[in-house]
Design an enzyme around this catalytic site. Structure first.
Site, PDB file in Angstrom:
ATOM      1  N   GLY A 153       0.852  -1.195   0.000  1.00  0.00           N
ATOM      2  CA  GLY A 153       0.000   0.000   0.000  1.00  0.00           C
ATOM      3  C   GLY A 153       0.879   1.233   0.000  1.00  0.00           C
ATOM      4  O   GLY A 153       2.021   1.208  -0.456  1.00  0.00           O
ATOM      5  N   ARG A 154       0.340   2.310   0.551  1.00  0.00           N
ATOM      6  CA  ARG A 154       1.053   3.592   0.510  1.00  0.00           C
ATOM      7  C   ARG A 154       2.434   3.504   1.155  1.00  0.00           C
ATOM      8  O   ARG A 154       3.434   3.962   0.598  1.00  0.00           O
ATOM      9  CB  ARG A 154       0.252   4.663   1.240  1.00  0.00           C
ATOM     10  CG  ARG A 154      -1.162   4.869   0.751  1.00  0.00           C
ATOM     11  CD  ARG A 154      -1.865   5.797   1.723  1.00  0.00           C
ATOM     12  NE  ARG A 154      -3.257   5.966   1.447  1.00  0.00           N
ATOM     13  CZ  ARG A 154      -4.218   5.158   1.881  1.00  0.00           C
ATOM     14  NH1 ARG A 154      -3.910   4.113   2.631  1.00  0.00           N
ATOM     15  NH2 ARG A 154      -5.473   5.397   1.598  1.00  0.00           N
ATOM     16  N   ARG A 222       2.557  -4.072  12.535  1.00  0.00           N
ATOM     17  CA  ARG A 222       1.981  -4.414  13.831  1.00  0.00           C
ATOM     18  C   ARG A 222       2.697  -5.642  14.374  1.00  0.00           C
ATOM     19  O   ARG A 222       3.004  -6.573  13.628  1.00  0.00           O
ATOM     20  CB  ARG A 222       0.485  -4.721  13.704  1.00  0.00           C
ATOM     21  CG  ARG A 222      -0.406  -3.496  13.563  1.00  0.00           C
ATOM     22  CD  ARG A 222      -0.431  -2.646  14.835  1.00  0.00           C
ATOM     23  NE  ARG A 222      -1.307  -1.501  14.732  1.00  0.00           N
ATOM     24  CZ  ARG A 222      -0.927  -0.274  14.343  1.00  0.00           C
ATOM     25  NH1 ARG A 222       0.330  -0.045  14.028  1.00  0.00           N
ATOM     26  NH2 ARG A 222      -1.804   0.714  14.293  1.00  0.00           N
ATOM     27  N   GLU A 251       2.294  -4.450  23.244  1.00  0.00           N
ATOM     28  CA  GLU A 251       2.922  -3.185  23.657  1.00  0.00           C
ATOM     29  C   GLU A 251       2.291  -2.653  24.939  1.00  0.00           C
ATOM     30  O   GLU A 251       1.079  -2.756  25.098  1.00  0.00           O
ATOM     31  CB  GLU A 251       2.744  -2.154  22.535  1.00  0.00           C
ATOM     32  CG  GLU A 251       3.496  -2.541  21.292  1.00  0.00           C
ATOM     33  CD  GLU A 251       3.283  -1.568  20.143  1.00  0.00           C
ATOM     34  OE1 GLU A 251       2.781  -0.437  20.368  1.00  0.00           O
ATOM     35  OE2 GLU A 251       3.622  -1.944  19.014  1.00  0.00           O
ATOM     36  N   HIS A 269       7.702   2.080  19.034  1.00  0.00           N
ATOM     37  CA  HIS A 269       6.579   2.433  18.137  1.00  0.00           C
ATOM     38  C   HIS A 269       6.660   3.911  17.715  1.00  0.00           C
ATOM     39  O   HIS A 269       5.779   4.716  18.034  1.00  0.00           O
ATOM     40  CB  HIS A 269       5.231   2.118  18.793  1.00  0.00           C
ATOM     41  CG  HIS A 269       4.142   1.894  17.783  1.00  0.00           C
ATOM     42  ND1 HIS A 269       3.123   0.990  17.956  1.00  0.00           N
ATOM     43  CD2 HIS A 269       3.911   2.469  16.563  1.00  0.00           C
ATOM     44  CE1 HIS A 269       2.311   1.017  16.911  1.00  0.00           C
ATOM     45  NE2 HIS A 269       2.769   1.915  16.047  1.00  0.00           N
TER      46      HIS A 269
HETATM   47  C1  DGY Z   1      -0.529   3.808  12.894  1.00  0.00           C
HETATM   48  O1  DGY Z   1      -0.965   4.917  12.587  1.00  0.00           O
HETATM   49  O2  DGY Z   1      -1.191   2.786  12.769  1.00  0.00           O
HETATM   50  C2  DGY Z   1       0.848   3.767  13.425  1.00  0.00           C
HETATM   51  O3  DGY Z   1       1.179   2.537  13.929  1.00  0.00           O
HETATM   52  C3  DGY Z   1       1.058   4.868  14.430  1.00  0.00           C
HETATM   53  O4  DGY Z   1       2.416   5.103  14.509  1.00  0.00           O
END
Ligand code: DGY
Length: 304
Positions: A153-154, A222, A251, A269
């Site tokens: 994706g982006r 993730r 986390e 993160h």
């Molecule tokens: C998100 O926006 O999902 C990122 O993990 C935040 O840093």
């Protein structure tokens, strides 16, 4: 109308909402982040929340008036989307504005893991650096190597552009496509897929074993996409030369064997943690809340 935010935002949410809805009450924590459990959602029409906030059917039941949840993240795995849809609550996220920041951070982790930056820094800070050595902390040169991008994706595309500029060959695949050939062909793998039931433990012991000896894994997506115990095994055995991790399954807890692994570069993160990205993420949340409360359809709706 009442707007509740679980976190202090880098914009003035209250002023923006009241500029359009003067009678609205906007509750923003005085400092930092307030977990959902501590908040009274009974009268909330809109909720601005973070990826730390788990929003499930029980939370939705505490918010009978809720019309919109603006999640200040692009990932929405913290929200039970079917439950929100069933409750008639619109959920929005914050794509695009964090693409460049997250791609930059993935490349930073790639450099750090490939060139053993964490180990080097620890050596220096421990006062244990004996001076320049010909064979000290040898890493992997990235130019000429192959980067496998999973999730195109982006952010995956932004990482691919940067890797190309570094002289890397890039092979990419959507997370819903067969990924095994990428694991087998890449010197480094970077994950950019959402966490869904299909991508949970996408990186498991079998796929890690498919990777080339000396390979590197980067995860800014993730934590749940990786079987962390299997990754710790692959690092401990030396099959993988390194990992650059920004996200973790539970986390802020980090798997103890990853914490103990010198070859794992561990970040807290930080993927979207630039002033630019975080300000724009907050602004998208404010825009979404104001849109819904003024009867317009917001941008970036993720609920069906
Ligand atoms: C998100 O926006 O999902 C990122 O993990 C935040 O840093």
């Amino acid at each position: 109308m009442r707007v509740v935010a679980t976190a202090n935002l880098p914009i003035d949410l209250a002023a923006q909402v009241r500029a359009v809805l003067p009678a609205a009450r906007v509750e923003v924590p005085v400092a930092g982040w307030t977990g959902l459990a501590a908040l009274d959602l009974t009268a909330a029409d809109a909720l601005v929340c973070l990826l730390l906030d788990r929003i499930d059917a029980a939370v939705l039941a505490r918010a009978p008036r809720l019309r919109v949840i603006a999640n200040c993240a692009v990932g929405v795995d913290n929200i039970d989307l079917p439950a929100a849809a069933a409750a008639g609550v619109i959920v929005t996220n914050t794509p695009d504005v964090l693409t460049e920041a997250t791609a930059e951070f993935a490349i930073a982790l790639l450099f750090a893991a490939a060139r053993r930056l964490g180990e080097g820094e620890r050596l220096v800070r421990a006062g244990a650096w004996p001076g320049w050595r010909l064979d000290q902390l040898l890493g992997m040169q990235l130019a000429g190597k192959t980067l496998g991008v999973i999730g195109f994706g982006r952010i995956g595309q932004a990482v691919a552009r940067r890797a190309g500029a570094l002289g890397m060959r890039v092979i990419a695949v959507g997370s819903h496509e067969p990924v095994d050939p990428i694991f087998a062909a890449a010197d480094a793998i970077s994950l950019h897929c959402p966490l869904t039931p299909a991508t949970r433990h996408l990186v498991d012991a079998r796929r890690l074993a498919l990777m080339r000896p000396g390979g590197i894994l980067i995860n800014t997506a993730r934590g749940g996409c990786v079987d962390e115990a299997a990754l710790a095994d692959a690092l401990a055995s030396g099959h993988l030369a390194g990992a650059g991790l920004d996200v973790y399954a539970h986390e802020p807890a980090i798997h103890p064997r990853l914490l103990a692994s010198p070859r794992a570069v561990l970040a807290p993160h930080l993927g979207s943690a630039t002033t630019e990205a975080r300000t724009q993420m907050a602004q998208l949340c404010a825009d979404a809340v104001i849109a819904v409360l003024t009867g317009r359809r917001p941008a970036n709706v993720v609920t069906r």
